[in-house]
Design an enzyme around this catalytic site. Structure first.
Site, short mmCIF file in Angstrom:
data_model
loop_
_atom_site.label_atom_id
_atom_site.label_comp_id
_atom_site.label_asym_id
_atom_site.label_seq_id
_atom_site.Cartn_x
_atom_site.Cartn_y
_atom_site.Cartn_z
CE LYS A 12 -3.09 2.21 3.25
NZ LYS A 12 -2.24 3.65 3.62
CE LYS A 17 5.26 0.24 -2.05
NZ LYS A 17 4.45 0.96 -1.62
CE LYS A 42 4.83 8.38 -2.17
NZ LYS A 42 4.91 6.64 -2.91
CG ASP A 126 -3.91 0.86 -7.98
OD1 ASP A 126 -4.95 -0.48 -8.58
OD2 ASP A 126 -4.20 1.61 -8.92
#
Length: 264
Positions: A12, A17, A42, A126
């Site tokens: 998520k 991560k 990002k 995702d």
């Protein structure tokens, strides 16, 4: 030449991560040649390895059509090779497009043909998006690890990721518990891991050294190499490197997931 260890780390957004990827890359770099590919729009995976944000592949090729290896691969801490796919501005275009473009360019530049020991992909959770599924769908990664905490939404995302892994017939190597300091958190994550047929391969506790390192745009491995926290990242990196226990996950249906939480 030994076979390259090709690892995809999913989870998520905001679960940690990038922190885990950059620190295990730093641990591997002590005796291995490492490439880290940030696959998150990002573009913050390699900040602590390189010391600042990198220009993204998507932005580089907008300015230079014939971008070469030196334009997109940067040398970070302990010579870790770093690159960021990038993505469009929020609300504009497909967030996963940068991953598709980046993989195509890196392949064309023969980056994957180099004598690498470890390649790590840091991927947003995702997996519904075609771009974020690229490392698995196109066989760029051989094994997958999911980062989660004991929080509801983090585990919900982890369960969805396991669905994507199953659909793509990829190999799940385990769950990384990135603790948020919740009660019985390790047990909750362990129970979830068993539910989907896998194991917890490592536990990373909350620790202020992580934040102190990131303030200085460094990994714990660089700023506090002799700390207990650095040793935990080394232990995790070793566990992943030696792992040979892979499964096709058995994700929970939504009703099963809700029941799992109600019984905690």
């Amino acid at each position: 030449m030994s076979k390259t260890k090709r690892i995809a780390i999913y989870g998520k957004g905001g679960i940690g991560k990038s922190t885990i990827v950059s620190n295990i890359a730093g641990a591997y770099s002590e005796d291995k040649k490492v490439l880290v590919i940030g696959c998150d729009p990002k573009a913050d995976t390699t900040r602590t390895l390189y010391g600042s944000r990198l220009p993204t592949i998507l932005n580089i090729i907008k300015e230079k059509r014939n971008a070469g290896r030196k334009d997109v691969i940067f040398s970070g801490f302990n010579q870790v090779m770093c690159t960021e796919s990038g993505g469009p501005e929020p609300g504009v275009g497909c967030a996963g497009r940068g991953v598709i473009v980046a993989m195509s360019l890196l392949e064309r530049l023969n980056v994957f043909e180099e004598d690498l020991d470890v390649v790590i992909y840091d991927v947003l959770g995702d997996v519904v998006c075609g771009g974020f599924a690229v490392p698995l769908r196109e066989d760029y990664a051989d094994e997958v690890y999911i980062v989660t905490s004991g929080e509801y939404m983090a585990l919900y995302a982890a369960n969805n990721i396991s669905r994507g892994i199953k659909k793509l017939k990829s190999r799940l190597g385990g769950i990384i518990c990135n603790c948020k300091g919740l009660d019985n958190e390790e047990e909750v994550v362990s129970r979830f891991a068993r539910k989907i047929g896998t194991k917890v391969i490592g536990v990373i506790p909350r620790n202020q050294l992580v934040q102190k390192s990131e303030y200085d745009a460094k990994t714990v491995m660089e700023k506090f190499p002799d700390s207990d926290m650095a040793e935990m990242y080394r232990e995790l990196s070793r566990a992943i490197y030696k792992n040979s226990d892979f499964i096709l996950p058995t994700p929970l249906e939504d009703e099963e997931f809700e029941e799992f939480f109600q019984k905690l």
